[in-house]
Scaffold this motif. Sequence first.
Motif, short mmCIF file in Angstrom:
data_model
loop_
_atom_site.label_atom_id
_atom_site.label_comp_id
_atom_site.label_asym_id
_atom_site.label_seq_id
_atom_site.Cartn_x
_atom_site.Cartn_y
_atom_site.Cartn_z
N ASP A 112 0.80 -1.22 0.00
CA ASP A 112 0.00 0.00 0.00
C ASP A 112 0.83 1.26 0.00
OD1 ASP A 112 0.97 -0.54 2.56
OD2 ASP A 112 -0.83 0.17 3.59
N SER B 166 -5.89 0.05 -0.32
CA SER B 166 -7.14 0.74 -0.68
C SER B 166 -6.87 2.23 -0.84
CB SER B 166 -8.20 0.52 0.41
OG SER B 166 -9.28 1.41 0.23
N GLU C 120 -3.83 6.58 -1.47
CA GLU C 120 -3.90 6.48 -2.93
C GLU C 120 -2.49 6.59 -3.49
OE1 GLU C 120 -6.51 8.24 -6.68
OE2 GLU C 120 -6.78 9.05 -4.66
N TYR D 130 -6.13 -1.25 -7.51
CA TYR D 130 -6.10 -1.43 -6.06
C TYR D 130 -6.88 -2.69 -5.70
CZ TYR D 130 -4.29 3.33 -5.87
OH TYR D 130 -3.52 4.45 -6.05
N THR D 131 -6.20 -3.64 -5.09
CA THR D 131 -6.84 -4.92 -4.80
C THR D 131 -7.63 -4.91 -3.50
OG1 THR D 131 -4.97 -5.80 -3.51
CG2 THR D 131 -4.90 -6.10 -5.91
N GLY D 132 -7.30 -4.00 -2.59
CA GLY D 132 -7.73 -4.11 -1.20
C GLY D 132 -6.63 -4.79 -0.40
N TYR D 133 -6.70 -4.68 0.93
CA TYR D 133 -5.68 -5.28 1.78
C TYR D 133 -5.83 -6.80 1.82
CZ TYR D 133 -4.19 -0.68 3.30
OH TYR D 133 -3.69 0.59 3.30
N VAL E 225 -12.41 -1.07 6.52
CA VAL E 225 -11.25 -1.14 5.63
C VAL E 225 -11.47 -2.29 4.65
CG1 VAL E 225 -8.76 -1.52 5.46
CG2 VAL E 225 -9.70 -0.23 7.38
N ASP E 226 -11.19 -2.06 3.39
CA ASP E 226 -11.34 -3.09 2.36
C ASP E 226 -10.27 -4.16 2.56
OD1 ASP E 226 -11.49 -4.63 0.09
OD2 ASP E 226 -11.49 -2.95 -1.32
N GLY F 289 -8.60 -8.18 -0.68
CA GLY F 289 -7.59 -8.29 -1.72
C GLY F 289 -7.39 -9.71 -2.23
#
Length: 434
Positions: A131, A164, A169, A186-189, A365-366, A369
């Motif tokens: 990230d 995310s 960003e 962006y995959t997510g965490y 939080v996303d 991933g």
Amino acid sequence: MYSHDALGLGHIRRNLLIAETLAAPPTNATVLLIAGSEAISRFPMPPHVDCLSLPGVRKEANESYHARELDLSWQTMIRLRATSIRAALDAYRPDIFIVDKVPRGIGHELDLALESLRAQGHAYCVLGLRDILDDPAAVLREWQSAENTEAIRKNFDKIWVYGSPAVYELARECQFAAAVEAKVEYTGYLDGRRRIGYQRASDDELMTRLASRDGNCVVCMVGGGEDGAQVALAFAGVEFPANWYGVLVSGPFMPPALRKQVFEIASENQRLQVVSFLEAPEKLLNRADCVITMGGYNTLCEVLAYQKRALIVPRVKPRTEQWIRATRFRDLGLVDVLHPDQVSPAAFVTWISQEVAAPSTRARVDMDGLTRLSSLVAQGLASVRRRDCIQSADRPEPEVTARPASLAQKKSKKRTQAPVVSLSGMGRSSQSKG
């Protein structure tokens, strides 16, 4: 999958988690992980995953690299690693090649391999980034010096950022060139709870001992341990509040003199247990009531996934990546942060003693991933097939006066064969068809 691994365990653990995910349904890939450190041998290999360990390199405090054990010049070491990587990829013929963090590899050791893959045209090349890389100005300087932007433009189809944009960003913060930003996804965490099924029984001994203890458990983790002695020493000196006990994971790479000092201090504390290494710390995190840790990517993801109250003591030099990550999550109300200059046993006791509920993090939080990786792989393979069709259409058909029926049948069969999924390891194997 290429994992350069010059420092610590973070890159290895993240890439093994990705490999485990892609080797499992629905992708069912076979995975070859090209690892830059013998430390990969500390971890069990999941089904359909194997590794090629390169001769090790050591990263110094000034960001320079040297051969870890071999008596070789840096130039000779890079040639050795580069030829090994290219030979492995030429033989394995991956459908997807995922490069971790360094677009051209350490010392540009991936240049030959990437050039070969692009010339062959059958591989979908992905750059995988955590990230946060570092302070944006530092990233800009580093990427300009390494000519990373041009390398990404020429050699990579996509950039997967394991984070995310709602938290950080990366493309905007680091002012990626337009051609590079267009490749970003962006995959997510990454939710490390999936790793538990692959750990060996060796970690279970600790969990059995902890199960017999009463009280609240605070866990302290310092990554590989190279630069975690300050936190570990302070935690070893904690006089735990009533009804609390502690577990310290010191890391396998802590300098021997400092490790000895940590164990000597801890030996006088009946409510503290110290272990050097856990193959999969997720079960311990799940058991913990709260966590004190440094600010590496994997540990923060695990803290969020298990929704633990956490105090983050991030590394602040030579990179500020951990500080940026910790403060972003602090500002979202998900963790507490303590600057390394403020670390002390008393500071830890004060924090442990607070009666604060753990945050509900997964809803904020996303963390999807790993779930998205399968669809991203499918999109990549489809992109390669389209590219192959376009290239085939552009080639002039050779004049053929007659074709034996057997050859025509073979060609027809080859065109309709189901695609083979592999990850740079994901190699061409009958087990991975479909």
